[in-house]
Design an enzyme around this catalytic site. Structure first.
Site, PDB file in Angstrom:
ATOM      1  N   HIS A 150       0.836  -1.193   0.000  1.00 47.70           N
ATOM      2  CA  HIS A 150       0.000   0.000   0.000  1.00 47.70           C
ATOM      3  C   HIS A 150       0.875   1.248   0.000  1.00 47.70           C
ATOM      4  O   HIS A 150       2.093   1.166   0.140  1.00 47.70           O
ATOM      5  CB  HIS A 150      -0.926   0.011   1.225  1.00 47.70           C
ATOM      6  CG  HIS A 150      -2.071  -0.933   1.126  1.00 47.70           C
ATOM      7  ND1 HIS A 150      -1.979  -2.249   1.508  1.00 47.70           N
ATOM      8  CD2 HIS A 150      -3.344  -0.768   0.665  1.00 47.70           C
ATOM      9  CE1 HIS A 150      -3.137  -2.856   1.305  1.00 47.70           C
ATOM     10  NE2 HIS A 150      -3.978  -1.974   0.792  1.00 47.70           N
ATOM     11  N   LYS A 154      -0.458   4.657   4.678  1.00 53.87           N
ATOM     12  CA  LYS A 154      -1.312   3.688   5.360  1.00 53.87           C
ATOM     13  C   LYS A 154      -0.672   3.277   6.679  1.00 53.87           C
ATOM     14  O   LYS A 154       0.495   2.886   6.720  1.00 53.87           O
ATOM     15  CB  LYS A 154      -1.559   2.455   4.481  1.00 53.87           C
ATOM     16  CG  LYS A 154      -2.563   1.476   5.081  1.00 53.87           C
ATOM     17  CD  LYS A 154      -2.957   0.413   4.077  1.00 53.87           C
ATOM     18  CE  LYS A 154      -3.945  -0.586   4.666  1.00 53.87           C
ATOM     19  NZ  LYS A 154      -5.197   0.072   5.090  1.00 53.87           N
TER      20      LYS A 154
END
Length: 242
Positions: A150, A154
């Site tokens: 990600h 995140k």
């Protein structure tokens, strides 16, 4: 036959997902009407493109809605759940990193309202989840590893989606191991690998646009509103199993 648009409250409106939800809902006013957008801090503008904005501490004053769509942080989850229970309204939540007591509160709320918590609202991931469970059941004794990637912002790791996929592998009899990467602006990538002697299988889902999650959440909200109280699943709602 004319039908009224679904009245939606967007909780976590200042985040990436919240912004995508606002944009997609605005593009289909015949389907969704955003009656309130809630941000963690006091909003700089009270009305944006016809949508009233509220701070997290002002939830009691939001107008009537049919379903709340929540993509916030764990510290903002409890108030929106309480609001939905108090008003007997459906809740769709994609907030990750919830504590055990928050999960328990969600299950308790399902006795009163229809709720859906999902780590991922992609239709493709819902299919991947089913495939992982089937593969684990068909491949006893194989190693199972889940690698998720990600963007650098995140916070939680492993991702909620990776953990959900691991739970599905577990239902099939596998014990998943996890690895997490945070780099650049990656929207989301999940690789589930099953490895045996001399062979391996990889199941992969790559997201290139955050819109797939927002679109799936709005579709889930449409299907969830008006249903009987209970815990619903993304897989069940999208494929008519709930």
């Amino acid at each position: 036959m004319n039908t009224k648009p679904l009245r939606v409250l967007i909780h976590g409106a200042s985040g990436r997902m919240g912004q995508a939800l606002l944009r997609l809902a605005a593009g289909a006013p015949e389907t969704w009407q955003v009656v309130a957008a809630v941000t963690g801090r006091s909003p700089a503008q009270r009305v944006v493109d016809g949508v009233p904005f509220f701070a997290g501490g002002e939830l009691a004053g939001v107008p009537e809605f049919d379903v709340a769509v929540d993509f916030s942080l764990p510290e903002g989850f409890d108030p929106v759940l309480a609001l939905c229970v108090a008003r007997r309204r459906a809740l769709v939540s994609g907030t990750t990193g919830l504590a055990a007591d928050q999960r328990a509160a969600l299950e308790s709320a399902a006795a009163t309202i229809p709720v859906l918590w999902a780590s991922n609202f992609s239709v493709g991931v819902a299919v991947l989840d089913e495939l992982v469970e089937r593969a684990a059941r068909a491949l006893p004794g194989w190693d199972c590893d889940i690698v998720e990637s990600h963007h650098v912002h995140k916070k939680d790791a492993p991702s909620g989606t990776a953990l959900t996929l691991g739970e599905s592998a577990g239902r099939g009899g596998a014990q998943a191991r996890y690895a997490s990467l945070r780099a650049g602006d990656i929207v989301g990538e999940h690789v589930v690998q099953f490895a045996g002697q001399g062979e391996r299988i990889e199941l992969v889902h790559r997201a290139t646009s955050r819109d797939i999650f927002a679109r799936g959440a709005l579709q889930a909200a449409t299907r969830l509103a008006g249903r009987d109280p209970g815990l619903h699943t993304m897989r069940g709602l999208l494929f008519g199993l709930d």
